[in-house]
Design a protein around this motif. Structure first.
Motif, PDB file in Angstrom:
ATOM      1  N   ALA A 182     -10.675   5.734 -12.944  1.00  0.00           N
ATOM      2  CA  ALA A 182     -10.054   5.094 -11.939  1.00  0.00           C
ATOM      3  C   ALA A 182     -10.556   4.111 -11.731  1.00  0.00           C
ATOM      4  O   ALA A 182      -9.562   2.878 -10.908  1.00  0.00           O
ATOM      5  CB  ALA A 182     -11.888   6.206 -10.814  1.00  0.00           C
ATOM      6  N   ALA A 183     -10.709   3.587 -12.320  1.00  0.00           N
ATOM      7  CA  ALA A 183     -10.722   2.035 -12.871  1.00  0.00           C
ATOM      8  C   ALA A 183      -9.660   1.646 -13.051  1.00  0.00           C
ATOM      9  O   ALA A 183      -9.147   0.409 -13.003  1.00  0.00           O
ATOM     10  CB  ALA A 183     -12.542   1.440 -14.368  1.00  0.00           C
ATOM     11  N   GLN A 184      -8.649   2.404 -14.425  1.00  0.00           N
ATOM     12  CA  GLN A 184      -7.826   1.783 -14.855  1.00  0.00           C
ATOM     13  C   GLN A 184      -6.656   1.684 -13.767  1.00  0.00           C
ATOM     14  O   GLN A 184      -5.642   0.841 -13.669  1.00  0.00           O
ATOM     15  CB  GLN A 184      -7.258   1.833 -16.155  1.00  0.00           C
ATOM     16  N   HIS A 185      -7.184   2.673 -13.267  1.00  0.00           N
ATOM     17  CA  HIS A 185      -5.772   2.883 -11.448  1.00  0.00           C
ATOM     18  C   HIS A 185      -6.171   2.312 -11.004  1.00  0.00           C
ATOM     19  O   HIS A 185      -5.182   1.818  -9.588  1.00  0.00           O
ATOM     20  CB  HIS A 185      -6.518   4.399 -10.561  1.00  0.00           C
ATOM     21  N   TRP A 186      -7.641   1.114 -10.101  1.00  0.00           N
ATOM     22  CA  TRP A 186      -7.715   0.156  -9.065  1.00  0.00           C
ATOM     23  C   TRP A 186      -7.054  -1.173  -9.787  1.00  0.00           C
ATOM     24  O   TRP A 186      -7.410  -2.340  -9.905  1.00  0.00           O
ATOM     25  CB  TRP A 186      -8.811   0.267  -9.045  1.00  0.00           C
ATOM     26  N   ASN A 187      -6.969  -1.309 -11.485  1.00  0.00           N
ATOM     27  CA  ASN A 187      -6.348  -2.743 -11.903  1.00  0.00           C
ATOM     28  C   ASN A 187      -7.396  -3.076 -12.123  1.00  0.00           C
ATOM     29  O   ASN A 187      -7.725  -4.360 -11.783  1.00  0.00           O
ATOM     30  CB  ASN A 187      -4.866  -3.105 -10.983  1.00  0.00           C
ATOM     31  N   LEU A 196     -17.774   6.587  -2.736  1.00  0.00           N
ATOM     32  CA  LEU A 196     -18.153   7.888  -4.023  1.00  0.00           C
ATOM     33  C   LEU A 196     -18.938   8.909  -2.794  1.00  0.00           C
ATOM     34  O   LEU A 196     -18.991   9.948  -2.971  1.00  0.00           O
ATOM     35  CB  LEU A 196     -20.062   6.385  -3.575  1.00  0.00           C
ATOM     36  N   HIS A 197     -18.654   8.338  -1.214  1.00  0.00           N
ATOM     37  CA  HIS A 197     -19.631   9.362  -0.500  1.00  0.00           C
ATOM     38  C   HIS A 197     -17.702  10.712  -0.097  1.00  0.00           C
ATOM     39  O   HIS A 197     -18.414  12.031   0.003  1.00  0.00           O
ATOM     40  CB  HIS A 197     -19.210   8.858   1.206  1.00  0.00           C
ATOM     41  N   ALA A 198     -16.721  10.173   0.117  1.00  0.00           N
ATOM     42  CA  ALA A 198     -15.783  10.367  -0.040  1.00  0.00           C
ATOM     43  C   ALA A 198     -15.778  11.419  -1.431  1.00  0.00           C
ATOM     44  O   ALA A 198     -14.429  13.304  -0.992  1.00  0.00           O
ATOM     45  CB  ALA A 198     -14.418  10.377   0.070  1.00  0.00           C
ATOM     46  N   SER A 199     -15.564  10.917  -2.474  1.00  0.00           N
ATOM     47  CA  SER A 199     -14.739  11.729  -3.445  1.00  0.00           C
ATOM     48  C   SER A 199     -15.739  12.912  -3.692  1.00  0.00           C
ATOM     49  O   SER A 199     -15.442  14.002  -4.449  1.00  0.00           O
ATOM     50  CB  SER A 199     -15.161  10.263  -4.634  1.00  0.00           C
ATOM     51  N   VAL A 233      -6.478  10.666  -9.902  1.00  0.00           N
ATOM     52  CA  VAL A 233      -6.850   9.685  -8.689  1.00  0.00           C
ATOM     53  C   VAL A 233      -6.860   9.100  -7.757  1.00  0.00           C
ATOM     54  O   VAL A 233      -7.723   8.032  -7.330  1.00  0.00           O
ATOM     55  CB  VAL A 233      -7.635   8.206 -10.219  1.00  0.00           C
ATOM     56  N   ARG A 234      -6.080   8.895  -7.462  1.00  0.00           N
ATOM     57  CA  ARG A 234      -5.212   8.027  -6.034  1.00  0.00           C
ATOM     58  C   ARG A 234      -5.433   8.952  -4.676  1.00  0.00           C
ATOM     59  O   ARG A 234      -5.474   8.654  -3.656  1.00  0.00           O
ATOM     60  CB  ARG A 234      -3.614   8.458  -6.614  1.00  0.00           C
ATOM     61  N   SER A 235      -6.157  10.506  -5.509  1.00  0.00           N
ATOM     62  CA  SER A 235      -7.365  10.899  -3.760  1.00  0.00           C
ATOM     63  C   SER A 235      -7.841  10.017  -3.333  1.00  0.00           C
ATOM     64  O   SER A 235      -8.620  10.881  -2.804  1.00  0.00           O
ATOM     65  CB  SER A 235      -7.477  12.468  -4.541  1.00  0.00           C
ATOM     66  N   LEU A 236      -8.717   9.307  -4.258  1.00  0.00           N
ATOM     67  CA  LEU A 236     -10.031   8.760  -3.943  1.00  0.00           C
ATOM     68  C   LEU A 236      -9.336   7.596  -2.504  1.00  0.00           C
ATOM     69  O   LEU A 236      -8.108   7.484  -2.326  1.00  0.00           O
ATOM     70  CB  LEU A 236     -10.431   7.104  -4.766  1.00  0.00           C
ATOM     71  N   PRO A 237     -10.481   7.119  -1.252  1.00  0.00           N
ATOM     72  CA  PRO A 237     -10.031   6.513  -0.015  1.00  0.00           C
ATOM     73  C   PRO A 237      -9.067   5.663  -0.219  1.00  0.00           C
ATOM     74  O   PRO A 237      -9.419   4.445  -1.651  1.00  0.00           O
ATOM     75  CB  PRO A 237     -10.970   6.090   0.685  1.00  0.00           C
ATOM     76  N   GLU A 252       0.655  -1.291  -0.097  1.00  0.00           N
ATOM     77  CA  GLU A 252      -0.251   0.035  -0.134  1.00  0.00           C
ATOM     78  C   GLU A 252       0.903   1.513   0.126  1.00  0.00           C
ATOM     79  O   GLU A 252       1.826   1.104   0.608  1.00  0.00           O
ATOM     80  CB  GLU A 252      -0.676  -0.077   1.233  1.00  0.00           C
ATOM     81  N   VAL A 253       0.708   2.745  -0.539  1.00  0.00           N
ATOM     82  CA  VAL A 253       1.550   3.499  -0.212  1.00  0.00           C
ATOM     83  C   VAL A 253      -0.338   4.648  -0.716  1.00  0.00           C
ATOM     84  O   VAL A 253      -0.979   4.782  -1.076  1.00  0.00           O
ATOM     85  CB  VAL A 253       1.797   3.394  -2.039  1.00  0.00           C
ATOM     86  N   ALA A 254       0.197   5.315   0.908  1.00  0.00           N
ATOM     87  CA  ALA A 254      -1.127   6.085   0.915  1.00  0.00           C
ATOM     88  C   ALA A 254      -1.417   7.871  -0.304  1.00  0.00           C
ATOM     89  O   ALA A 254       0.068   8.366  -0.512  1.00  0.00           O
ATOM     90  CB  ALA A 254      -0.102   7.449   2.547  1.00  0.00           C
ATOM     91  N   PRO A 255      -1.787   7.602   0.224  1.00  0.00           N
ATOM     92  CA  PRO A 255      -2.487   8.979  -1.212  1.00  0.00           C
ATOM     93  C   PRO A 255      -1.986  10.720  -0.478  1.00  0.00           C
ATOM     94  O   PRO A 255      -2.243  10.537   0.550  1.00  0.00           O
ATOM     95  CB  PRO A 255      -3.909   8.773  -1.564  1.00  0.00           C
ATOM     96  N   PRO A 256      -2.311  11.504  -1.561  1.00  0.00           N
ATOM     97  CA  PRO A 256      -2.119  13.058  -1.484  1.00  0.00           C
ATOM     98  C   PRO A 256      -3.302  12.998  -0.897  1.00  0.00           C
ATOM     99  O   PRO A 256      -4.736  12.501  -0.975  1.00  0.00           O
ATOM    100  CB  PRO A 256      -1.687  13.248  -2.730  1.00  0.00           C
ATOM    101  N   PRO A 257      -3.320  14.071   0.144  1.00  0.00           N
ATOM    102  CA  PRO A 257      -4.689  14.613   0.815  1.00  0.00           C
ATOM    103  C   PRO A 257      -5.760  14.909  -0.564  1.00  0.00           C
ATOM    104  O   PRO A 257      -4.796  16.045  -1.070  1.00  0.00           O
ATOM    105  CB  PRO A 257      -3.630  15.534   2.389  1.00  0.00           C
ATOM    106  N   ARG A 258      -7.290  14.940   0.194  1.00  0.00           N
ATOM    107  CA  ARG A 258      -7.581  15.993  -0.291  1.00  0.00           C
ATOM    108  C   ARG A 258      -7.652  16.772  -0.078  1.00  0.00           C
ATOM    109  O   ARG A 258      -7.716  17.680   1.094  1.00  0.00           O
ATOM    110  CB  ARG A 258      -9.234  14.988  -1.316  1.00  0.00           C
ATOM    111  N   THR A 259      -8.585  18.215  -0.885  1.00  0.00           N
ATOM    112  CA  THR A 259      -8.609  19.535  -1.045  1.00  0.00           C
ATOM    113  C   THR A 259     -10.094  18.833  -0.435  1.00  0.00           C
ATOM    114  O   THR A 259     -10.631  19.077  -1.343  1.00  0.00           O
ATOM    115  CB  THR A 259      -8.327  20.544  -2.180  1.00  0.00           C
TER     116      THR A 259
END
Length: 348
Positions: A260-265, A173-176, A89-93, A13-20
């Motif tokens: 996003a789906a591509q990012h999630w493989n 979906l809630h956080a995005s 898309v890395r900003s997703l939870p 796992e790699v932590a995503p950057p914080p969301r604005t």
């Protein structure tokens, strides 16, 4: 950057950057419709009108008949396109820590119910979801569900995969949608549940059931991201928004969902179906793409009907005669009503 689905399969796992956090453009709670509004909502709508009304419901906007975008809207659309094109898309939870091991276990035929129950028991929210689903009318048995292990055995591996997928996607979906997009996030989630169910139903004879379910539940991931960008880019004095503006936002959202789906493989067939959806107005050619196209709209009609914003029994059986038979669409709509509206009215 390790993707979410790589992490499911056991990679680091790699932590995503914080969301604005979002600032201005938030969905409003739905007000009780007047008798006149309810009557108007029950009039026959074209598919385009149905989709437009759903997008307005998600954003808490009133109906609007204007289709030609204003100069202000054109300028905002240009900014949105630039911003959404660079959406990270890395900003997703991030994925809850228990899920990678659980989903790996669900791929093994040697893992028993007791082991799965032990894993699930480490996540209280997931325990609640498993128990809630197992006690629903769909799985109702003669004897009450008394233990988590009993619920796990009853759901089976396919049912557990679905519950786990929901557990992953609901916070996304809630956080995005951003800090002020809670209402929009909940409305997107209501649609995602119904879309996934309908997509699995329509795709059961031509696609892998879990892949169809997955395609339905992730297809509007990008909509929450667009809501968040609107929060940041749209001026507070912006008017009611034209149909063209909302349709353009929906198209941007479809492209973000694909990225996003591509990012999630996600599986290749799911990616291809999402790609076909992003290439509107081209009609999908793949079986899963066609199931997703219809399921997305059927879920919109179901959600609107539940909130008196469309006829509660809207008949879309003849909407796609070259894709599915009217009987198949009708059965799917009946199944959606039985699974969601009718069960909700019983408190399940």
């Amino acid at each position: 950057m390790g993707s979410l689905w790589r992490r499911i399969l056991g990679y680091a796992e790699v932590a995503p950057p914080p969301r604005t956090p979002a600032r201005k453009f938030a969905a409003r709670p739905a007000a009780a419709p007047s008798a006149e509004e309810t009557a108007a909502a029950h009039e026959a709508m074209s598919l385009a009108e149905l989709r437009d009304r759903f997008h307005r419901y998600v954003l808490g906007l009133p109906d609007h008949v204007g289709d030609e975008p204003t100069q202000q809207e054109r300028a905002i659309l240009k900014r949105l396109q630039a911003t959404c094109g660079q959406f990270d898309v890395r900003s997703l939870p991030r994925l809850p820590t228990v899920l990678p091991q659980l989903l790996r276990s669900l791929k093994s035929d040697t893992v028993g119910g007791a082991q799965l129950a032990k894993l699930i028991g480490r996540d209280p929210v997931l325990v609640g979801e498993v128990m809630r689903v197992s006690r629903s009318i769909y799985y109702r048995t003669l004897h009450p569900i008394q233990s988590l292990q009993h619920a796990v055995v009853l759901l089976g591996q396919d049912g557990l995969r679905r519950v786990v997928t929901m557990h992953v996607m609901k916070p996304i979906l809630h956080a995005s949608a951003g800090m002020f997009g809670h209402v929009a996030g909940q409305r997107l989630w209501d649609h995602a549940e119904r879309c996934a169910h309908a997509c699995a139903y329509l795709g059961k004879s031509s696609s892998d059931p879990f892949e169809a379910y997955l395609a339905g539940i992730v297809c509007n991931t990008g909509t929450g991201a667009v809501v968040r960008v609107l929060d940041q880019e749209a001026p507070a004095e912006l008017g009611p928004l034209t149909n063209h503006f909302l349709a353009s936002c929906a198209q941007m959202a479809a492209h973000i969902s694909l990225r996003a789906a591509q990012h999630w493989n996600l599986p290749g067939k799911v990616l291809f179906a999402l790609q076909e959806r992003a290439e509107v107005p081209t009609e999908p050619e793949s079986p899963l793409g066609r199931a997703l196209m219809c399921a997305n709209t059927l879920a919109m009609a179901q959600v609107l009907g539940e909130h008196a914003l469309a006829a509660p029994d809207t008949d879309l059986s003849t909407a796609w005669p070259d894709v599915f038979t009217p009987a198949m669409i009708e059965r799917c709509q009946q199944d959606l009503r039985r699974q969601f509206r009718d069960s909700d009215s019983r408190g399940n």
